[in-house]
Design an enzyme around this catalytic site. Structure first.
Site, PDB file in Angstrom:
ATOM      1  N   VAL A  18       0.830  -1.210   0.000  1.00  0.00           N
ATOM      2  CA  VAL A  18       0.000   0.000   0.000  1.00  0.00           C
ATOM      3  C   VAL A  18       0.864   1.259   0.000  1.00  0.00           C
ATOM      4  O   VAL A  18       0.653   2.186  -0.792  1.00  0.00           O
ATOM      5  CB  VAL A  18      -0.967   0.010   1.211  1.00  0.00           C
ATOM      6  CG1 VAL A  18      -1.879   1.232   1.148  1.00  0.00           C
ATOM      7  CG2 VAL A  18      -1.800  -1.268   1.268  1.00  0.00           C
ATOM      8  N   ALA A  47       9.592   6.272   5.772  1.00  0.00           N
ATOM      9  CA  ALA A  47      10.344   5.457   6.738  1.00  0.00           C
ATOM     10  C   ALA A  47      10.085   3.978   6.474  1.00  0.00           C
ATOM     11  O   ALA A  47       8.930   3.557   6.355  1.00  0.00           O
ATOM     12  CB  ALA A  47       9.934   5.814   8.157  1.00  0.00           C
ATOM     13  N   LYS A 107      -6.121  -2.021  10.535  1.00  0.00           N
ATOM     14  CA  LYS A 107      -7.344  -2.444  11.251  1.00  0.00           C
ATOM     15  C   LYS A 107      -7.026  -3.132  12.559  1.00  0.00           C
ATOM     16  O   LYS A 107      -7.758  -3.004  13.537  1.00  0.00           O
ATOM     17  CB  LYS A 107      -8.199  -3.361  10.379  1.00  0.00           C
ATOM     18  CG  LYS A 107      -7.522  -4.652   9.949  1.00  0.00           C
ATOM     19  CD  LYS A 107      -7.083  -4.563   8.543  1.00  0.00           C
ATOM     20  CE  LYS A 107      -6.245  -5.736   8.092  1.00  0.00           C
ATOM     21  NZ  LYS A 107      -5.930  -5.691   6.681  1.00  0.00           N
ATOM     22  N   GLU A 131      -9.981   5.257   6.924  1.00  0.00           N
ATOM     23  CA  GLU A 131     -10.936   4.743   5.932  1.00  0.00           C
ATOM     24  C   GLU A 131     -10.500   3.408   5.329  1.00  0.00           C
ATOM     25  O   GLU A 131     -11.320   2.524   5.062  1.00  0.00           O
ATOM     26  CB  GLU A 131     -11.114   5.782   4.807  1.00  0.00           C
ATOM     27  CG  GLU A 131     -12.104   5.387   3.739  1.00  0.00           C
ATOM     28  CD  GLU A 131     -13.525   5.187   4.270  1.00  0.00           C
ATOM     29  OE1 GLU A 131     -14.146   6.162   4.673  1.00  0.00           O
ATOM     30  OE2 GLU A 131     -13.988   4.027   4.286  1.00  0.00           O
ATOM     31  N   VAL A 134     -11.066  -0.780   6.801  1.00  0.00           N
ATOM     32  CA  VAL A 134     -12.140  -1.746   6.519  1.00  0.00           C
ATOM     33  C   VAL A 134     -12.532  -1.606   5.052  1.00  0.00           C
ATOM     34  O   VAL A 134     -12.835  -0.506   4.582  1.00  0.00           O
ATOM     35  CB  VAL A 134     -13.388  -1.489   7.399  1.00  0.00           C
ATOM     36  CG1 VAL A 134     -14.470  -2.524   7.085  1.00  0.00           C
ATOM     37  CG2 VAL A 134     -13.033  -1.508   8.875  1.00  0.00           C
ATOM     38  N   ILE A 138     -13.233   0.600  -0.525  1.00  0.00           N
ATOM     39  CA  ILE A 138     -14.662   0.911  -0.360  1.00  0.00           C
ATOM     40  C   ILE A 138     -14.861   1.996   0.695  1.00  0.00           C
ATOM     41  O   ILE A 138     -14.404   1.844   1.827  1.00  0.00           O
ATOM     42  CB  ILE A 138     -15.447  -0.337   0.103  1.00  0.00           C
ATOM     43  CG1 ILE A 138     -15.212  -1.515  -0.832  1.00  0.00           C
ATOM     44  CG2 ILE A 138     -16.931  -0.038   0.238  1.00  0.00           C
ATOM     45  CD1 ILE A 138     -15.783  -2.831  -0.308  1.00  0.00           C
ATOM     46  N   GLY A 189      -1.180 -14.689  -4.426  1.00  0.00           N
ATOM     47  CA  GLY A 189      -0.815 -13.538  -3.592  1.00  0.00           C
ATOM     48  C   GLY A 189      -1.974 -12.968  -2.789  1.00  0.00           C
ATOM     49  O   GLY A 189      -1.833 -11.939  -2.136  1.00  0.00           O
ATOM     50  N   ASP A 203      -8.796 -11.180  11.075  1.00  0.00           N
ATOM     51  CA  ASP A 203      -8.847  -9.944  10.292  1.00  0.00           C
ATOM     52  C   ASP A 203     -10.297  -9.430  10.221  1.00  0.00           C
ATOM     53  O   ASP A 203     -10.563  -8.249  10.462  1.00  0.00           O
ATOM     54  CB  ASP A 203      -8.287 -10.228   8.889  1.00  0.00           C
ATOM     55  CG  ASP A 203      -8.366  -9.032   7.964  1.00  0.00           C
ATOM     56  OD1 ASP A 203      -7.518  -8.138   8.090  1.00  0.00           O
ATOM     57  OD2 ASP A 203      -9.290  -8.987   7.125  1.00  0.00           O
ATOM     58  N   LYS A 207     -12.225  -5.944  11.819  1.00  0.00           N
ATOM     59  CA  LYS A 207     -13.067  -5.043  11.018  1.00  0.00           C
ATOM     60  C   LYS A 207     -14.477  -4.972  11.600  1.00  0.00           C
ATOM     61  O   LYS A 207     -15.102  -3.904  11.618  1.00  0.00           O
ATOM     62  CB  LYS A 207     -13.073  -5.508   9.561  1.00  0.00           C
ATOM     63  CG  LYS A 207     -11.695  -5.348   8.906  1.00  0.00           C
ATOM     64  CD  LYS A 207     -11.592  -6.099   7.598  1.00  0.00           C
ATOM     65  CE  LYS A 207     -10.218  -5.908   6.960  1.00  0.00           C
ATOM     66  NZ  LYS A 207      -9.971  -6.816   5.824  1.00  0.00           N
TER      67      LYS A 207
END
Ligand code: NDP
Ligand code: HSE
Length: 431
Positions: A18, A47, A107, A131, A134, A138, A189, A203, A207
């Protein structure tokens, strides 16, 4: 572009799937973003652990540092994209204390420590946006936090983990068993080498805690979320569901129950006609039921570098605008303070599959167990067991039943001499 303001210094912590995409988009779209914000956004540094590692985007080497703390202390906005609890928690705390606004996609951290970090942000007049935590791309946090803040939400039900949705979808469309579908998800992946967080529902539980907190204006600890993963879902269960007109999804369900709320994550049967049944592959969707707005569905990519980066950059534009405007920011309201109740308080339908002796009177004795626990049977389908051992396979669909009553019923069925095996018990939603 001409601006009355000095550039807003943006620090990025992490340049993985990300982070690298956030950095790329921030650099590529800097002019357009500056126009939207009203001031230039300057990526002041990135970093990471390994400053020499190859990244998924071509980023200037001079931006990389392994000194996260110095970078944080010289920034106006800090974007945390390293994941995990530490050092993310300490660095976000440092950023807030130093007067920066913070954006995170983490999360696990928000579910475990969101209330304390949000409180700190509020005390300091800072912003903490999440944002992307979760549903990836979206928009769901902002709709719950802001757009629906004037409504009363009764239920939030969603597919919030792409990896498990992909695995279940593969099992359904190819007949693969869980292990084969997981291996394929790893090769592509979608699933991590250690898939525990996804397949055991951790996970999705994080959420669910975040969604429940926002939807019901209450602090919901992740430990209060009932959690079951998908490791015990098998090909036969999926086939049986399909024949009955259902699909199996790992759902996160947050709902008002009495004066409290229940948040739960578990494999669930939903009718093939339900909008969530159409969510295939690694996609996510969240279905919200609000008193005045009615039913709303939010659908899209729940993960992926550029997709998640889109949500992070949306937060960045909001944080930067607020940085210019000044004043206290939005905070999460927890005024309702609803108690998170145990899953036993929930009423839902169940599908139970049993292997039983194919003898006269067995069906009647099983029906009696159901009746004595107050669980009403809607349909029963019987077929011969494939083992050819004079056993029958019963697929029983219940009417709405109490979860606690059903647990007791199943314990009793397991001890019933005519029941060879309780093959599966799965909740049914969305009827
Ligand atoms: P990655 O594992 O791909 O990247 C993590 C980055 O953080 C790496 O650049 C790593 O540096 C850096 N990092 C880790 N620990 C440290 C440390 N101690 N000091 C400095 N840098 C560190 O993670 P993702 O990009 O996949 O995920 C980031 C966040 O976004 C997580 O919170 C995740 O849950 C969330 N998220 C991710 C989604 C996705 O699709 N991947 C979707 C939605 C949310 P180095 O590269 O040098 O090792
Ligand atoms: N592991 C998560 C998933 C990534 O599969 O959906 C997005 O949070």
């Amino acid at each position: 572009m001409q601006s009355a303001y000095r550039p807003i210094r943006v620090a990025l912590l992490g340049a993985g799937s990300v982070g690298a995409q956030v950095a790329r988009l921030l650099l590529e779209n800097s002019e357009e973003l500056a126009k939207r914000v009203g001031a230039e956004l300057e990526l002041s540094g990135i970093a990471v652990r390994d400053t020499k590692a190859k990244r998924s985007a071509d980023l200037p080497a001079k931006l990389f540092t392994d000194d996260a703390e110095s970078l944080i202390l010289s920034s106006d906005i800090v974007i945390e994209l390293i994941g995990g609890i530490e050092p993310a928690r300490s660095w976000i705390t440092l950023a807030l204390n130093s007067g920066a606004d913070v954006i995170t996609a983490n999360k696990a951290l928000i579910a475990a420590h969101g209330p304390e970090l949000l409180e700190l942000a509020e005390q300091l007049g800072a912003q903490l946006y999440y944002e992307a935590a979760v549903g990836g791309a979206i928009p769901i946090i902002r709709p719950l936090r802001e757009s629906l803040a004037g409504d009363r939400i009764n239920r939030v039900m969603g597919i919030v983990n792409g990896t498990t949705n992909y695995i279940l979808d593969q099992m359904e469309s190819t007949g693969a068993d869980f292990q084969d579908a997981l291996s394929e998800a790893q090769e592509l992946g979608y699933a991590e080498a250690d898939p525990t967080a996804d397949v055991e529902g951790f996970d999705a539980a994080s959420k669910a805690a975040i969604l429940a907190s926002l939807a019901f204006h209450s602090e919901v600890a992740v430990e209060k979320v009932h959690r079951e993963g998908i490791t015990s879902v098998n090909a036969l269960q999926i086939e049986t569901a399909r024949q009955a007109g259902y699909t199996v999804k790992l759902l996160a369900i947050c709902e008002r129950v009495g004066d409290g709320l229940v948040a739960r994550v578990h494999p669930t049967l939903i009718p093939l006609s339900h909008p969530l049944a159409a969510v295939r592959g690694a996609y996510n969707a969240v279905f919200v039921e609000a008193e005045s707005a009615g039913r709303l569905m939010f659908y899209g990519a729940g993960a992926g570098g550029p997709e998640t980066a889109s949500a992070v950059l949306g937060d960045l534009v909001s944080a930067a605008k607020r940085h210019l405007a000044g004043g206290p920011g939005i905070s999460d309201s927890t005024h309702a303070n609803l108690e998170a109740l145990p899953v036993q308080r929930v009423n839902t339908r169940f599908q139970i599959t049993l292997e039983v002796d194919d003898q006269p009177g067995v069906l009647a004795s099983i029906a009696k167990e159901f009746a004595s626990h107050g669980v009403s049977v809607e349909t029963v389908a019987q077929s011969a067991s494939s083992d050819g051992n004079n056993a029958a396979l019963l697929t029983i669909m219940t009417h709405m039943a109490n979860e606690g009553d059903l647990e007791e019923l199943v314990a009793k069925l397991e001890k019933n001499a005519s029941v060879l095996r309780v093959n599966s018990v799965i909740r049914v939603e969305g009827i």
